[in-house]
Design an enzyme around this catalytic site. Structure first.
Site, PDB file in Angstrom:
ATOM      1  N   ASN A 140       0.882  -1.175   0.000  1.00 53.31           N
ATOM      2  CA  ASN A 140       0.000   0.000   0.000  1.00 53.31           C
ATOM      3  C   ASN A 140       0.915   1.218   0.000  1.00 53.31           C
ATOM      4  O   ASN A 140       1.491   1.575   1.027  1.00 53.31           O
ATOM      5  CB  ASN A 140      -0.884  -0.044   1.249  1.00 53.31           C
ATOM      6  CG  ASN A 140      -1.839   1.138   1.313  1.00 53.31           C
ATOM      7  OD1 ASN A 140      -1.838   2.006   0.433  1.00 53.31           O
ATOM      8  ND2 ASN A 140      -2.635   1.173   2.368  1.00 53.31           N
TER       9      ASN A 140
ATOM     10  N   HIS B 209     -12.474   3.135  -0.068  1.00 54.18           N
ATOM     11  CA  HIS B 209     -12.275   2.273   1.114  1.00 54.18           C
ATOM     12  C   HIS B 209     -12.929   0.903   0.910  1.00 54.18           C
ATOM     13  O   HIS B 209     -13.306   0.222   1.860  1.00 54.18           O
ATOM     14  CB  HIS B 209     -12.836   2.924   2.405  1.00 54.18           C
ATOM     15  CG  HIS B 209     -12.114   4.171   2.790  1.00 54.18           C
ATOM     16  ND1 HIS B 209     -12.758   5.317   3.178  1.00 54.18           N
ATOM     17  CD2 HIS B 209     -10.801   4.452   2.827  1.00 54.18           C
ATOM     18  CE1 HIS B 209     -11.871   6.263   3.438  1.00 54.18           C
ATOM     19  NE2 HIS B 209     -10.667   5.762   3.240  1.00 54.18           N
TER      20      HIS B 209
ATOM     21  N   GLY C 208      -8.305   9.092   5.888  1.00 48.66           N
ATOM     22  CA  GLY C 208      -9.464   9.243   5.011  1.00 48.66           C
ATOM     23  C   GLY C 208     -10.654   8.701   5.783  1.00 48.66           C
ATOM     24  O   GLY C 208     -10.484   7.852   6.665  1.00 48.66           O
TER      25      GLY C 208
ATOM     26  N   ARG D  55      -8.737  16.430   4.201  1.00 52.59           N
ATOM     27  CA  ARG D  55      -9.678  16.625   3.078  1.00 52.59           C
ATOM     28  C   ARG D  55     -10.990  17.204   3.595  1.00 52.59           C
ATOM     29  O   ARG D  55     -11.424  16.882   4.711  1.00 52.59           O
ATOM     30  CB  ARG D  55      -9.947  15.285   2.388  1.00 52.59           C
ATOM     31  CG  ARG D  55      -8.854  14.890   1.423  1.00 52.59           C
ATOM     32  CD  ARG D  55      -9.045  13.470   0.906  1.00 52.59           C
ATOM     33  NE  ARG D  55      -8.233  12.505   1.623  1.00 52.59           N
ATOM     34  CZ  ARG D  55      -8.362  11.191   1.546  1.00 52.59           C
ATOM     35  NH1 ARG D  55      -9.288  10.660   0.776  1.00 52.59           N
ATOM     36  NH2 ARG D  55      -7.574  10.392   2.240  1.00 52.59           N
TER      37      ARG D  55
ATOM     38  N   MET E 134      -6.123  12.920  14.381  1.00 58.09           N
ATOM     39  CA  MET E 134      -7.166  13.026  15.408  1.00 58.09           C
ATOM     40  C   MET E 134      -6.607  12.993  16.827  1.00 58.09           C
ATOM     41  O   MET E 134      -7.092  13.704  17.712  1.00 58.09           O
ATOM     42  CB  MET E 134      -8.201  11.912  15.203  1.00 58.09           C
ATOM     43  CG  MET E 134      -9.351  11.960  16.163  1.00 58.09           C
ATOM     44  SD  MET E 134     -10.259  13.548  16.122  1.00 58.09           S
ATOM     45  CE  MET E 134     -11.579  13.184  14.975  1.00 58.09           C
ATOM     46  N   ARG E 135      -5.572  12.187  17.063  1.00 58.49           N
ATOM     47  CA  ARG E 135      -5.015  12.136  18.431  1.00 58.49           C
ATOM     48  C   ARG E 135      -4.559  13.510  18.879  1.00 58.49           C
ATOM     49  O   ARG E 135      -4.813  13.924  20.009  1.00 58.49           O
ATOM     50  CB  ARG E 135      -3.807  11.176  18.481  1.00 58.49           C
ATOM     51  CG  ARG E 135      -4.187   9.796  18.928  1.00 58.49           C
ATOM     52  CD  ARG E 135      -3.036   8.863  18.785  1.00 58.49           C
ATOM     53  NE  ARG E 135      -2.583   8.843  17.375  1.00 58.49           N
ATOM     54  CZ  ARG E 135      -1.846   7.898  16.836  1.00 58.49           C
ATOM     55  NH1 ARG E 135      -1.438   6.907  17.573  1.00 58.49           N
ATOM     56  NH2 ARG E 135      -1.493   7.939  15.569  1.00 58.49           N
TER      57      ARG E 135
ATOM     58  N   GLY F 159      -8.319   3.699  11.970  1.00 53.11           N
ATOM     59  CA  GLY F 159      -7.571   4.279  13.103  1.00 53.11           C
ATOM     60  C   GLY F 159      -8.433   4.956  14.146  1.00 53.11           C
ATOM     61  O   GLY F 159      -8.320   4.677  15.346  1.00 53.11           O
TER      62      GLY F 159
HETATM   63  P1  AMP Z   1      -5.625   5.219   9.645  1.00 51.55           P
HETATM   64  O1  AMP Z   1      -5.670   6.082   8.419  1.00 51.55           O
HETATM   65  O2  AMP Z   1      -6.670   4.139   9.646  1.00 51.55           O
HETATM   66  O3  AMP Z   1      -4.259   4.709   9.980  1.00 51.55           O
HETATM   67  O4  AMP Z   1      -6.043   6.186  10.874  1.00 51.55           O
HETATM   68  C1  AMP Z   1      -5.250   7.278  11.239  1.00 51.55           C
HETATM   69  C2  AMP Z   1      -6.052   8.159  12.186  1.00 51.55           C
HETATM   70  O5  AMP Z   1      -6.385   7.402  13.370  1.00 51.55           O
HETATM   71  C3  AMP Z   1      -5.274   9.388  12.664  1.00 51.55           C
HETATM   72  O6  AMP Z   1      -6.134  10.530  12.649  1.00 51.55           O
HETATM   73  C4  AMP Z   1      -4.936   9.014  14.106  1.00 51.55           C
HETATM   74  O7  AMP Z   1      -4.809  10.139  14.948  1.00 51.55           O
HETATM   75  C5  AMP Z   1      -6.166   8.226  14.492  1.00 51.55           C
HETATM   76  N1  AMP Z   1      -5.946   7.465  15.717  1.00 51.55           N
HETATM   77  C6  AMP Z   1      -5.122   6.411  15.918  1.00 51.55           C
HETATM   78  N2  AMP Z   1      -5.169   6.043  17.232  1.00 51.55           N
HETATM   79  C7  AMP Z   1      -6.014   6.905  17.859  1.00 51.55           C
HETATM   80  C8  AMP Z   1      -6.469   7.055  19.199  1.00 51.55           C
HETATM   81  N3  AMP Z   1      -6.055   6.248  20.163  1.00 51.55           N
HETATM   82  N4  AMP Z   1      -7.347   8.050  19.464  1.00 51.55           N
HETATM   83  C9  AMP Z   1      -7.779   8.881  18.486  1.00 51.55           C
HETATM   84  N5  AMP Z   1      -7.396   8.781  17.211  1.00 51.55           N
HETATM   85  C10 AMP Z   1      -6.525   7.805  16.887  1.00 51.55           C
END
Ligand code: AMP
Length: 405
Positions: free
Chosen positions: A9, A189, A220, A249, A292-293, A336
């Site tokens: 990926n 997705h 996304g 986005r 988001m974290r 995530g």
């Molecule tokens: P992904 O694209 O599926 O890898 O997701 C990435 C997103 O998941 C980012 O915005 C991260 O900040 C969020 N994320 C991962 N762990 C956490 C968590 N424990 N709390 C809030 N957001 C999270």
């Protein structure tokens, strides 16, 4: 001796990968596929690092690597280093194929496809529809073809799962000639949703065949409405810009805004593209981050507002998909944010009380990475958290296309 299969990926500055043993045991996709390693190469074009984890998640490699400044060369050398590592840790397996996540398959590709020069040229034509992802997906294919020209490669599309949507969910109210030129809702997705659809029976039994909305909330983000485990509607459209607010986005936007940005503010198409794909969403509204974290941890009023807007969009669009389905039997959180943010899940579920969602707060807060139900026994809608596995989906498709199962 069994073969190894690599799943890739590839993004603008990173490559995520997973390697599988294909088993040669017969007996279907799941019994034949065992993940042997996974990881990522990050910081391509900057400060590159290689991280590899073994079958049990233990870190096997975590080190800086050296790559040339030129991006295409850097990507090729990054794969070269990965193949070297796989070769040294292959336990006698030979690499049989590579499966790729390719974001856009357009109208032509509603099934995974073995890569040929013609297929690659057709996929190149779709780059303007997914400028953030498609060029990097395709350059990874070219880089690997340059290193190992005879190795079979397969493209698996994020749009594919949504090909089952009815005409009304796919069409824009545009003149026929524009629709017929392929300007329609595709949805993305799809590999994640297809995986979720594949595990619904074992988790939800017959409820999983009913009206289900899956919420893929990652960098996304989108929602997918399923009925009979097939996509019937989704929040993303012609490109992966539409729908929910995302990390960087914008999500849904009056098309008149785009006209105003260009005509009224004199922005070029390239500048508008950058604004909508890379500078909007959580990042643009919070001014803090697209992650988001970081936004959750920030105390600023703009960060609070960014989360309110993020949730409002989910509330509205979940309502829209529930209306497409004529009701809701199950809601599934994944990716995530969906898998990890108990706060976002709690707020989404409170907002969805009107459709029959009742959250079990303790189950929602419990630290777990396993698939689990987080709604109360009395909840009319079953709410679940399910870790997604797009890599496994790509591995299954790759084996099927190459008839290696
Ligand atoms: P992904 O694209 O599926 O890898 O997701 C990435 C997103 O998941 C980012 O915005 C991260 O900040 C969020 N994320 C991962 N762990 C956490 C968590 N424990 N709390 C809030 N957001 C999270």
């Amino acid at each position: 001796m069994s073969e190894a299969l690599l799943v890739v990926n590839s993004g603008s500055s990173s490559v995520k990968f997973a390697a599988y043993d294909t088993g040669n045991s017969g007996g279907g996709a799941d019994s034949a596929l065992a993940r042997i390693a996974s990881g990522k190469i990050e910081g391509i074009g900057g400060t590159p690092r290689l991280l590899i984890r073994g079958q049990d998640g233990a870190v096997l490699e975590d080190r800086a690597i050296s790559l040339p400044a030129d991006l295409a060369q850097a990507q090729q050398q990054a794969f070269g280093q990965l193949f070297d590592w796989l070769g040294r840790h292959a336990d006698g397996r030979t690499l049989g194929a590579v499966g790729h996540r390719v974001v856009h398959g357009g109208e032509r590709f509603s099934r995974p496809a073995r890569i040929t020069p013609e297929v690659l040229a057709q996929l190149d034509e779709l780059t303007p529809l997914a400028p953030l992802h498609q060029p990097h997906n395709l350059s990874a294919i070219r880089a690997i073809a340059g290193l190992l020209p005879g190795l079979p490669q397969v493209a698996c599309f994020d749009t594919e799962f949504h090909a089952s949507q009815p005409w009304v969910a796919q069409a824009y109210a545009l003149p026929r000639r524009i629709t017929e030129a392929g300007v329609k809702h595709y949805g993305f997705h799809g590999l994640s949703y297809e995986y979720i659809a594949s595990v619904l029976p074992e988790r939800l039994g017959t409820v999983g065949e009913g009206r289900v909305v899956a919420a893929h909330l990652g960098n996304g983000a989108s929602l997918c409405a399923m009925q009979g485990r097939r996509s019937v509607a989704s929040t993303m459209g012609f490109t992966a810009l539409d729908g929910l607010m995302m990390g960087t986005r914008c999500g849904s936007l009056d098309p008149g805004v785009v006209l105003y940005l260009m005509r009224g503010l004199g922005m070029s198409p390239k500048a508008v593209e950058k604004l909508l794909y890379e500078q909007s969403g959580l990042l643009g509204v919070s001014g803090v981050s697209g992650d988001m974290r970081t936004v959750e941890a920030s105390e600023t009023p703009q960060a609070r507002q960014a989360i309110e807007l993020y949730l409002y969009r989910i509330r509205q669009q979940l309502g829209s998909l529930a209306a497409s389905l004529g009701g809701l039997d199950a809601l599934v959180f994944t990716a995530g944010i969906g898998e990890n943010s108990a706060m976002i899940r709690r707020r989404v579920c409170i907002d969805a009380a009107w459709v029959g969602v009742a959250l079990d707060d303790a189950a929602n807060e419990a630290p777990s990475s396993a698939a689990r139900r987080i709604s109360t026994p009395a909840s009319r809608v079953a709410v679940w958290v399910m870790p997604t596995d797009e890599e496994l989906m790509i591995a299954r498709h790759t084996l099927a296309v190459l008839d290696l199962l």
